[in-house]
Write an enzyme that holds these catalytic residues in place. Structure first.
Site, PDB file in Angstrom:
ATOM      1  N   ASN A  86       0.814  -1.066  -0.055  1.00 50.84           N
ATOM      2  CA  ASN A  86      -0.074   0.201   0.141  1.00 50.84           C
ATOM      3  C   ASN A  86       0.918   1.148   0.132  1.00 50.84           C
ATOM      4  O   ASN A  86       2.172   1.340   0.537  1.00 50.84           O
ATOM      5  CB  ASN A  86      -1.011   0.109   1.211  1.00 50.84           C
ATOM      6  CG  ASN A  86      -0.255  -0.372   2.400  1.00 50.84           C
ATOM      7  OD1 ASN A  86       0.843  -1.182   2.333  1.00 50.84           O
ATOM      8  ND2 ASN A  86      -1.016  -0.169   3.396  1.00 50.84           N
ATOM      9  N   PHE A 157      -6.090  -1.834 -12.676  1.00 50.23           N
ATOM     10  CA  PHE A 157      -7.338  -1.039 -12.920  1.00 50.23           C
ATOM     11  C   PHE A 157      -8.567  -1.620 -12.438  1.00 50.23           C
ATOM     12  O   PHE A 157      -9.725  -1.326 -12.707  1.00 50.23           O
ATOM     13  CB  PHE A 157      -7.700  -0.671 -14.373  1.00 50.23           C
ATOM     14  CG  PHE A 157      -6.491   0.260 -14.998  1.00 50.23           C
ATOM     15  CD1 PHE A 157      -6.592   1.578 -14.714  1.00 50.23           C
ATOM     16  CD2 PHE A 157      -5.559  -0.295 -15.734  1.00 50.23           C
ATOM     17  CE1 PHE A 157      -5.524   2.353 -15.050  1.00 50.23           C
ATOM     18  CE2 PHE A 157      -4.468   0.547 -16.329  1.00 50.23           C
ATOM     19  CZ  PHE A 157      -4.430   2.057 -16.021  1.00 50.23           C
ATOM     20  N   CYS A 267      -8.629   4.480  -3.267  1.00 54.38           N
ATOM     21  CA  CYS A 267      -7.927   4.830  -4.375  1.00 54.38           C
ATOM     22  C   CYS A 267      -8.079   6.571  -4.927  1.00 54.38           C
ATOM     23  O   CYS A 267      -7.045   7.259  -4.893  1.00 54.38           O
ATOM     24  CB  CYS A 267      -8.054   4.139  -5.543  1.00 54.38           C
ATOM     25  SG  CYS A 267      -7.267   2.602  -5.640  1.00 54.38           S
TER      26      CYS A 267
END
Ligand code: UDX
Ligand code: UDX
Length: 462
Positions: A86, A157, A267
């Protein structure tokens, strides 16, 4: 071929499981510092809830998919190493609140450099600021133990809740890098199940920037329709009708036009703030201000929703029972990072409301932890009075009915499908009158709620 992935989170876990499923001859070893998370990946209850993920993991685990905490061993054996740790927003020092914290990425690069021999391909899966790959490359290539590296950027994505579908049939796979040979090695893995024409290659920096830009554009669409929702509420237009009307224009398109209580997830906010920081760094103040407005609009939308509840409930929710339906940042995930529910509930607790929260996938410990974090200062300290608010005014319910029992109002925070098929009359019969429902996702059948006696408030409708 052997693959290692550092970081068994929402991205690393599902992505590696899909590669292992599609390529039975490739050994995939996913490692993480968090032993509890690894134990969960090895159990029947995976740490990540995603429709269809259990089957994918079950097929490959024990065959060519392995989860462990043996980071050094996995790195040493691998030909390709994905970095999927992360990259949270920095909470301290320079760029606090905006820049990405690259501490974990750098530690990974140093660890890889320390234990590697021979040649390896390093793949950035984590979303990173532009030119991070360059820094990673420099750290790797200064190890001095003879190992050589190619660094690629291969942003992910997938959207949570549809990760398996997105991994199976992505719109595109993006690979950025300088070495044609390394790019081809990675491309040939994806090409086992994804048509070649969907595998795009660019230079490293274009790839890194494309990921930030894609998320910024998506978040901007949500903020745009949410901005219009405020105007709809003031003027009597209906935001869903407006969305349908503009979405049929093929240049605009129908997706990502659903007005809501605000976007969440790990995100959007992080990546836009990161973009803003980059723009400021390069002296592009107007560009930074332009993108920052997307985040401000989202904050406004979340704040507005809580305020509407308070105003409608005769300007006080003190000691009132409010049912909160949904905690996850969207349906079909157990992830609550940056969920709009957290912000709205914090604001309602400040008004001394009593909250009865139900989510099908997010557990009590996570909900309480999210609220503590929402009240805490940057060093993680929570004022005892706020802790008391959480301890005494937050209750976790076992379903929507239990949450709404004796409630003054219901607030829908997540668009879970099960919220659409409830026995509305039964819910109404147990609530205080007048009974209010605030639909933060515009998913409820307004007519049915109105018919039994509810006063219903939705996003973008007066
Ligand atoms: C990913 C990307 O990494 C992030 O940059 C992108 O924007 C979103 O997707 P995600 O998979 O959602 O993040 O993060 P998370 O679920 O927190 O997983 C990261 C994992 O890395 C954690 O399990 C953490 O324990 C692990 N980790 C972190 C390590 O194993 N080593 C470290 O040094 C740091
Ligand atoms: C996003 C990107 O879609 C994905 O490509 C990237 O890899 C990671 O970030 P994710 O955050 O998992 O994925 O979910 P997404 O479906 O994009 O939803 C983000 C937030 O926007 C959610 O809170 C969702 O409810 C909200 N949203 C989305 C809306 O409010 N309205 C919409 O029309 C679409």
């Amino acid at each position: 071929m052997k693959i290692c992935c550092i970081g068994a989170g929402y991205v690393g876990g599902p992505t590696m499981a899909m590669i292992a499923k599609q390529c039975p001859d490739i050994h995939v070893h996913v490692v993480d510092l968090n032993a509890k998370r690894i134990a969960a990946w090895n159990s029947d209850v995976l740490p990540v809830y995603e429709p269809g993920l259990d089957e994918v993991v079950r097929e490959a685990r024990g065959r060519n998919l392995k989860f462990s905490t043996c980071v050094d061993e996995a790195i040493a054996e691998a030909d390709i190493i994905f970095i999927s740790v992360n990259t949270p927003t920095k909470t301290f020092g320079m760029g606090a609140g905006r820049a990405a914290n690259l501490e974990f990425i750098e530690k990974c690069a140093r660890q890889i450099a320390r234990v590697s021999h021979g040649h390896k391909i390093i793949v950035e899966k984590s979303t990173l600021p532009v030119r991070t790959a360059e820094a990673v490359g420099r750290i790797l290539n200064s190890s001095g133990n003879g190992a050589t590296f190619d660094v690629l950027s291969n942003p992910e994505f997938l959207a949570e809740g549809t990760a398996v579908e997105d991994l199976l049939k992505p719109d595109r796979v993006l690979i950025g890098g300088a070495s044609a040979e390394a790019i081809e090695t990675l491309a040939s893995i994806y090409a086992r199940w994804i048509p070649r024409e969907k595998i795009l290659t660019t230079n490293l920096w274009s790839s890194e920037l494309s990921k930030l830009t894609a998320n910024a554009f998506l978040a901007q669409r949500v903020s745009s329709i949410n901005a219009i929702s405020a105007l709809c509420e003031a003027t009597g237009a209906d935001v869903d009708e407006v969305a349908r009307a503009i979405g049929t224009d093929s240049r605009i398109g129908p997706k990502f036009l659903k007005a809501s209580v605000g976007y969440g997830g790990s995100c959007f906010q992080k990546d836009i703030l990161n973009l803003v920081y980059l723009c400021e760094h390069f002296g592009l103040r107007e560009v930074a201000a332009y993108w920052e407005q997307v985040v401000s609009m989202n904050d406004f939308q979340k704040r507005r929703f809580g305020e509407r509840i308070v105003k409608t409930l005769f300007n006080t929710v003190s000691d009132k029972h409010i049912a909160i339906w949904g905690w996850a940042f969207k349906k079909d995930t157990n992830d609550s990072r940056e969920s709009a529910a957290i912000h709205v509930c914090r604001d309602l607790l400040r008004e001394h409301a009593r909250l009865f929260i139900y989510d099908p996938r997010v557990g009590e410990a996570q909900i309480r932890e999210d609220l503590v974090q929402a009240f805490a200062d940057p060093s993680g300290h929570i004022h005892p009075a706020n802790q008391k608010l959480i301890d005494e005014n937050v209750f976790i319910a076992s379903d929507c009915y239990a949450a709404a029992d004796q409630a003054h109002a219901i607030a829908v925070m997540t668009e879970w499908d099960e919220f659409k098929t409830l026995d509305v009359a039964k819910i109404y019969s147990k609530m205080h009158r007048p009974a209010f429902v605030f639909d933060g996702r515009n998913i409820l059948d307004r007519k049915r709620y109105a018919q039994v006696g509810f006063e219903i408030h939705a996003i973008g409708r007066s």
